[in-house]
Design a protein around this motif. Structure first.
Motif, short mmCIF file in Angstrom:
data_model
loop_
_atom_site.label_atom_id
_atom_site.label_comp_id
_atom_site.label_asym_id
_atom_site.label_seq_id
_atom_site.Cartn_x
_atom_site.Cartn_y
_atom_site.Cartn_z
N LYS A 34 -3.94 2.41 -8.87
CA LYS A 34 -4.18 3.52 -7.93
C LYS A 34 -3.08 3.56 -6.88
O LYS A 34 -1.92 3.66 -7.21
CB LYS A 34 -5.56 3.42 -7.33
CG LYS A 34 -6.66 3.55 -8.36
CD LYS A 34 -8.03 3.55 -7.73
CE LYS A 34 -9.08 3.64 -8.82
NZ LYS A 34 -10.41 3.65 -8.29
N GLN A 35 -3.44 3.45 -5.61
CA GLN A 35 -2.46 3.52 -4.52
C GLN A 35 -1.93 2.15 -4.10
O GLN A 35 -1.34 2.02 -3.05
CB GLN A 35 -3.08 4.22 -3.31
CG GLN A 35 -3.38 5.68 -3.54
CD GLN A 35 -2.13 6.49 -3.79
OE1 GLN A 35 -1.07 6.22 -3.23
NE2 GLN A 35 -2.23 7.49 -4.64
N HIS A 36 -2.15 1.14 -4.91
CA HIS A 36 -1.72 -0.21 -4.57
C HIS A 36 -0.70 -0.71 -5.58
O HIS A 36 -0.81 -0.46 -6.77
CB HIS A 36 -2.91 -1.17 -4.51
CG HIS A 36 -3.92 -0.77 -3.50
ND1 HIS A 36 -3.78 -1.05 -2.16
CD2 HIS A 36 -5.07 -0.07 -3.62
CE1 HIS A 36 -4.81 -0.56 -1.51
NE2 HIS A 36 -5.61 0.04 -2.37
N ARG A 37 0.28 -1.45 -5.09
CA ARG A 37 1.32 -2.04 -5.93
C ARG A 37 1.41 -3.52 -5.59
O ARG A 37 1.34 -3.91 -4.42
CB ARG A 37 2.68 -1.39 -5.68
CG ARG A 37 2.71 0.13 -5.82
CD ARG A 37 2.52 0.53 -7.28
NE ARG A 37 2.68 1.96 -7.46
CZ ARG A 37 1.67 2.82 -7.50
NH1 ARG A 37 0.45 2.42 -7.29
NH2 ARG A 37 1.89 4.10 -7.72
N SER A 51 0.86 -1.18 0.00
CA SER A 51 0.00 0.00 0.00
C SER A 51 0.90 1.23 0.00
O SER A 51 1.67 1.44 0.93
CB SER A 51 -0.90 0.02 1.23
OG SER A 51 -1.79 -1.06 1.19
N ILE A 52 0.77 2.00 -1.04
CA ILE A 52 1.64 3.15 -1.20
C ILE A 52 1.03 4.34 -0.49
O ILE A 52 -0.08 4.76 -0.78
CB ILE A 52 1.83 3.49 -2.70
CG1 ILE A 52 2.39 2.30 -3.45
CG2 ILE A 52 2.71 4.70 -2.88
CD1 ILE A 52 3.73 1.83 -3.00
N GLY A 53 1.72 4.84 0.48
CA GLY A 53 1.28 6.03 1.19
C GLY A 53 2.46 6.95 1.42
O GLY A 53 2.32 8.15 1.50
N MET A 83 7.11 3.88 -2.34
CA MET A 83 7.17 3.96 -3.80
C MET A 83 8.58 3.68 -4.29
O MET A 83 8.78 2.91 -5.21
CB MET A 83 6.74 5.35 -4.28
CG MET A 83 5.26 5.57 -4.27
SD MET A 83 4.50 4.85 -5.69
CE MET A 83 4.75 6.15 -6.88
N GLU A 143 6.47 8.13 0.25
CA GLU A 143 7.40 8.16 -0.88
C GLU A 143 8.43 7.04 -0.76
O GLU A 143 8.84 6.45 -1.76
CB GLU A 143 8.09 9.52 -0.93
CG GLU A 143 8.93 9.71 -2.16
CD GLU A 143 9.49 11.10 -2.27
OE1 GLU A 143 10.62 11.22 -2.79
OE2 GLU A 143 8.83 12.06 -1.84
#
Length: 110
Positions: free
Chosen positions: A81-84, A46-48, A53, A50
């Motif tokens: 979206k905000q998931h990788r 879950s990208i929240g 990322m 930097e």
């Protein structure tokens, strides 16, 4: 080779990537079986931050170039979206962590 997967392909895994097999700093890892009968480990990040990322992209860059019989191979990734998601080959045996932290384990031959 590393492939870009769609989120729909990942959702099609019969067990819906619901079996958590580990936790990482920015997410969780799941065991998933896909329609082509291959089994993979899916790392959901879950990208929240930097930092998360940066780690995601560094991991792809490194594992695409790095191949060794003692390392799991990166099979693909998915960005939605905000998931990788990172998809790795699945190895049935225990992890190095299990061998290092369990006194009852036999020594590794290598």
């Amino acid at each position: 080779m590393c492939w870009k997967f769609s989120y729909n392909e990942i959702k099609k895994a019969p067990n819906k990537i619901s079996t958590v097999i580990g936790r990482v700093e920015f997410g969780e890892m799941y065991k998933a079986q896909f329609s082509n009968v291959s089994i993979a480990v899916v790392k959901h990040i879950s990208i929240g931050l930097e930092q998360a990322m940066d780690e995601f992209y560094r991991e792809i860059e490194l594992l695409v170039r790095l191949h060794h019989r003692h390392l799991v191979a990166l099979r693909g990734f998915c960005i939605i979206k905000q998931h990788r998601f990172l998809l790795y080959e699945f190895k049935e045996k225990d992890s190095l962590k299990d061998h290092f932290h369990s006194p009852s384990r036999a020594l590794l031959s290598w």
